[in-house]
Design a protein around this motif. Structure first.
Motif, PDB file in Angstrom:
ATOM      1  N   CYS A 153      42.128 -10.696  67.387  1.00 43.48           N
ATOM      2  CA  CYS A 153      43.141 -10.013  67.266  1.00 43.48           C
ATOM      3  C   CYS A 153      43.673 -10.107  65.840  1.00 43.48           C
ATOM      4  N   THR A 154      43.953  -8.985  65.109  1.00 47.57           N
ATOM      5  CA  THR A 154      44.347  -9.184  63.745  1.00 47.57           C
ATOM      6  C   THR A 154      45.992  -9.135  63.494  1.00 47.57           C
ATOM      7  N   ILE A 199      53.630  -8.502  70.790  1.00 50.07           N
ATOM      8  CA  ILE A 199      52.524  -9.469  69.958  1.00 50.07           C
ATOM      9  C   ILE A 199      53.609 -10.226  69.105  1.00 50.07           C
ATOM     10  N   VAL A 206      39.573  -6.208  71.338  1.00 50.22           N
ATOM     11  CA  VAL A 206      40.341  -7.423  71.978  1.00 50.22           C
ATOM     12  C   VAL A 206      40.640  -7.167  73.201  1.00 50.22           C
ATOM     13  N   LEU A 207      41.153  -6.113  73.783  1.00 44.43           N
ATOM     14  CA  LEU A 207      41.881  -5.608  74.795  1.00 44.43           C
ATOM     15  C   LEU A 207      40.892  -5.138  75.969  1.00 44.43           C
ATOM     16  N   CYS A 214      48.577  -1.771  69.648  1.00 47.54           N
ATOM     17  CA  CYS A 214      48.720  -1.710  71.198  1.00 47.54           C
ATOM     18  C   CYS A 214      50.204  -1.702  71.427  1.00 47.54           C
ATOM     19  N   CYS A 227      47.751  -6.245  64.350  1.00 49.13           N
ATOM     20  CA  CYS A 227      48.231  -5.058  63.832  1.00 49.13           C
ATOM     21  C   CYS A 227      49.287  -4.511  64.600  1.00 49.13           C
ATOM     22  N   ARG A 228      49.268  -4.758  65.812  1.00 53.01           N
ATOM     23  CA  ARG A 228      50.415  -3.923  66.788  1.00 53.01           C
ATOM     24  C   ARG A 228      50.288  -2.788  67.198  1.00 53.01           C
ATOM     25  N   CYS A 236      41.915  -0.600  71.018  1.00 53.97           N
ATOM     26  CA  CYS A 236      41.533  -1.984  70.538  1.00 53.97           C
ATOM     27  C   CYS A 236      40.617  -2.505  71.557  1.00 53.97           C
TER      28      CYS A 236
HETATM   29  S1  SF4 Z   1      47.884  -6.416  67.826  1.00 54.53           S
HETATM   30 FE1  SF4 Z   1      46.135  -4.957  67.052  1.00 54.53          FE
HETATM   31  S2  SF4 Z   1      44.401  -5.982  67.101  1.00 54.53           S
HETATM   32 FE2  SF4 Z   1      45.559  -7.425  68.205  1.00 54.53          FE
HETATM   33  S3  SF4 Z   1      45.208  -6.603  70.175  1.00 54.53           S
HETATM   34 FE3  SF4 Z   1      46.945  -5.310  69.512  1.00 54.53          FE
HETATM   35  S4  SF4 Z   1      45.671  -3.444  68.834  1.00 54.53           S
HETATM   36 FE4  SF4 Z   1      44.232  -4.940  69.080  1.00 54.53          FE
END
Ligand code: SF4
Ligand code: TPP
Ligand code: SF4
Lengths: 72, 379, 281
Positions: free
Chosen positions: A50-51, A67, A33-34, A56, A53-54, A30
């Motif tokens: 950040c969406t 998250i 974002v990261l 990460c 999506c989890r 990702c």
């Molecule tokens: S939750 Fe998804 S979008 Fe948010 S930082 Fe983690 S991988 Fe990226």
């Protein structure tokens, strides 16, 4: 969890730096974002993108990212 | 339910082990067939289910040993039985049981070796393997029956000691005792002392499974019985979790040894016969002690002052008793179906006070009374 | 973390001992999330492991946990499950642990169809001892004991499990972490011997020597080399060359070992009681 970053965005990305081993998997998966900081720990460079999506969270081998989807 | 017969019965040594185990509360057996121990498996396959107990023939001896440790951690009194080659294969997991302090009993019906040797012939070649077979310093208890009746009693004792000290206990019998038939009197269940492992009190705020009591023995809970905890063969602290801390390691290994060695008076059993005035002592165990008894009778008839000392517990070795006898006897004769394994211990305990002579045989045949008598006369 | 998965971790034991980028932590995460989906009862579940990097996972899971000897975890677990069939028993093993030294226990647990959920962390190498080849190392892959590449054909773990009698066989990867969670959940729900192979990365002892990059690169490798089983079934062996199928590979209903044995005990006790009452014996 002990140490968490002060980042609190709508998706609430929490990174436990004392568990992060700096492998770079989250930043690879990702990159929008990261990112990895100078001390080789993950940090949320662009939390607003950040969406939630989890990906990460499920791929962090060190349980260092969580998250929390904000209720508000 | 208890179907222990209360009458005298004619039975085989291996059968008496089965009866003893059931009287002691055996509820799980895992094994792999090997002569001359197989009868134990066969009988338990039929008998255990009657008690609600479980029997399984595993794929090999490593697995059998592993399975009984698992079942014991789950709360069942557990047993495996084997002979030389299988005993070798169990050793790694015997060490695990010692390190993780899991009560269990291992029967080794000794046969001729090394390797496949003479599979159907007796020997006493596993005395040192019973003591030192697994790697690393560890404590062990090994008992050596000399009759069918004693096979029964010592099996009960083996379970009691393993539960009390949370350690593997080895019943080191041999092909002669395992296969011979003798009259046995099974005690009434209420005449039998049966010890169960101590358990931690319920409701502790923080539970330390490996914190020893005053006796050096921890109260490890059964799995899924009040507490969640970790069991490992790695060096661990009182919480049960691994550590490489040198002090913890030193303390743990010493405690595992000391919980046995500090309690030798409670653990060690032996028999002295006609030793009061004896200047010559035969130190014999297992099947060979029966030949020794006959030889001593003959010698006494000839006016010789000979007595028998029979270690029943061979590990820990009854050194105090040998020490005392070495102060009265000029000679100790140690007949063994090996090349002198327990003789080394006798020499150590006698510290040069008595001359120690071995009578040794490794051809798969029992040492005869005549062979012992010859040595008594010729010494 | 999602669905209470956190409560199954002994958080006070973290950070864990695994290297940066090691996939073992991803598998462990998938396992805890599967526990969450199963709403697993911590006081009625035992987790057993063998010896290896992956087998250290039991130390981080908040259950009654048993870290055994190399290769023997399934045999210990067999004793536990037989002793207390009401317990749920999971067995975590490495590829070397389960198919090298423990290969015999693996096929026999499968043959018995005993109700254990076996999760194999397949990193294609002996990680803990520093990168020796394992029975699952791909042909020609490099290891410290195969400096020119291995000459031996590897097992196909899933085929081995199925051939030996396992009644649930699945394969996932750490890249497909959510799928892995589902496969573990389904494996645990299945009654009988369940095998879930988790393809995972050992960047330190395998990736480096085989020029596969870091933990992230190895995750991408998994993505590129795996094919969902539904699709894989339609491909020719040639098209599948160098690839592996993921998903639920095999599932069957068959009598479960401890069930059969418990029934046997019951019948035997009943018969014995009747005989006693009739004065036979
Ligand atoms: S939750 Fe998804 S979008 Fe948010 S930082 Fe983690 S991988 Fe990226
Ligand atoms: C009986 C025995 N033999 C060898 C070893 C050494 N050993 C420890 S871990 C290991 C290999 C582990 O590899 P694997 O099972 O694939 O797990 P990983 O470390 O890769 O997770 C070996 C050979 C041992 N501990 N015990
Ligand atoms: S050696 Fe390999 S398997 Fe072991 S912790 Fe490191 S990366 Fe993971």
């Amino acid at each position: 969890m002990s140490e968490t970053t002060p980042y609190r965005n709508p998706q609430n990305i929490q990174i436990n730096k004392s568990w992060c081993k700096g492998c770079g998997i989250c930043a690879g998966l990702c990159s929008k974002v990261l990112s990895m900081d100078g001390g080789s720990k993950a940090f949320a460079a662009n939390p607003s993108l950040c969406t939630g999506c989890r990906i990460c969270e499920t791929h962090c081998p060190d349980f260092a990212i969580s998250i929390g989807v904000d209720v508000n | 339910m208890n179907d222990v017969a209360q009458l005298a019965r004619l039975m085989q040594g291996n059968e008496a082990i089965v009866e003893g185990a059931l009287s002691a509360g055996l509820r799980f057996f895992a094994g792999y067939p090997i002569t001359p121990s197989t009868e134990i498996s066969e009988l338990l396959a039929a008998r255990l289910p009657l008690y609600g107990g479980k029997f399984i023939q595993m794929e090999d001896e490593m697995a059998s040993m592993a399975a009984i440790i698992g079942a014991s951690l789950a709360g069942l009194k557990s047993l495996t039985a084997t002979s030389g080659p299988g005993f070798s294969l169990k050793q790694e997991n015997i060490g695990f049981a010692s390190m993780a302090e899991v009560p269990c009993v291992v029967v080794n019906v000794q046969r001729h070796g090394p390797s496949t040797g003479i599979p159907t012939a007796p020997a006493q070649g596993d005395v040192m393997q019973a003591r030192w077979g697994t790697h690393g310093d560890h404590s062990v208890i090994a008992l050596c029956p000399a009759s069918v009746q004693e096979s029964y009693l010592l099996t009960v004792e083996a379970f009691n000691l393993s539960e009390k000290y949370r350690t593997p206990v080895i019943l080191l019998t041999d092909e002669v005792i395992g296969h011979m038939r003798e009259r046995v009197i099974l005690p009434q269940p209420d005449q039998l002392k049966v010890i169960d492992r101590k358990k931690p009190p319920a409701g502790l705020e923080k539970y330390y499974p490996y914190r020893p009591g005053k006796d050096g023995v921890p109260a490890v809970a059964d799995f899924c019985d009040n507490y969640r905890f970790h069991v490992t063969g790695l060096v661990h602290d009182e919480s049960g979790f691994p550590t490489t801390d040198a002090d913890v390691a030193e303390k743990l290994i010493r405690r595992l040894n000391n919980k046995i060695m500090d309690n030798v008076d409670d653990i060690v059993l032996s028999e002295s016969w006609l030793t009061q005035d004896a200047d010559t002592i035969i130190v014999a165990y297992g099947a060979v002690s029966r030949s020794a008894r006959k030889a001593i009778k003959e010698a006494r008839l000839a006016g010789l002052k000979v007595g028998l000392f029979r270690p029943i517990t061979i590990w820990p070795f009854p050194e105090k008793e040998i020490d005392a006898l070495s102060r009265q006897a000029h000679t100790m004769i140690v007949p063994e179906m090996n090349l002198g394994q327990l003789k080394l211990e006798v020499e150590r305990a006698a510290s040069g006070r008595s001359r120690v002579i071995g009578v040794n045989k490794v051809n798969g045949e029992l040492i005869t009374p005549g062979e012992i008598l010859d040595t008594i006369i010729k010494q | 973390m999602q669905n209470n998965a956190n409560k199954y971790l002994r958080s006070e034991k973290l950070p864990h001992i695994w290297c940066p980028g090691c996939g073992n932590g991803i598998v462990l995460g998938a396992i805890t999330r599967a526990f969450g989906l199963l709403n697993c009862d911590q006081n009625n579940t035992v987790v057993v492991s063998g010896i290896g990097c992956s087998s250290r996972a039991t130390g981080y899971l908040d259950f009654c946990t048993l870290h055994t000897t190399h290769g023997r975890a399934l045999a210990f677990a067999t004793g536990i499950k037989m002793a207390r069939p009401e317990l749920k028993v999971f067995v975590l093993m490495g590829d070397g642990d389960s198919t090298g030294i423990g290969g015999n226990h693996f096929i026999h647990a499968a043959r018995r169809n005993i109700d254990l959920t076996a999760i194999i962390f397949n990193n294609s190498i002996y990680g803990m001892t520093g990168g020796q080849s394992s029975p699952l190392s791909p042909l020609n892959s490099r290891a410290t004991t195969a400096p020119q590449g291995t000459f031996e054909r590897p097992f196909d773990l899933a085929e081995l499990a199925q051939g030996a009698g396992a009644t649930y066989v699945a394969r996932g990867t750490t890249y497909h972490a959510n799928m892995l969670t589902q496969l573990i959940r389904n494996g645990a729900d299945h009654k009988g011997f369940s095998v879930v192979e988790a393809v995972t990365a050992c960047p330190i002892s395998y990736g480096r020597r085989n020029k596969m990059g870091n933990g992230y690169d190895m995750l991408l490798w998994q993505k590129e080399h795996s094919v969902p089983v539904e699709k894989a079934r339609k491909l020719t062996p040639l098209e599948m060359e160098g690839k592996f199928a993921i998903g639920e590979l095999y599932k069957a209903d068959a009598p479960e070992f401890t069930d059969i044995y418990e029934r046997f005990i019951e019948e035997k006790q009943k018969k014995n009681k009747e005989e006693r009452q009739r004065g036979v014996n």
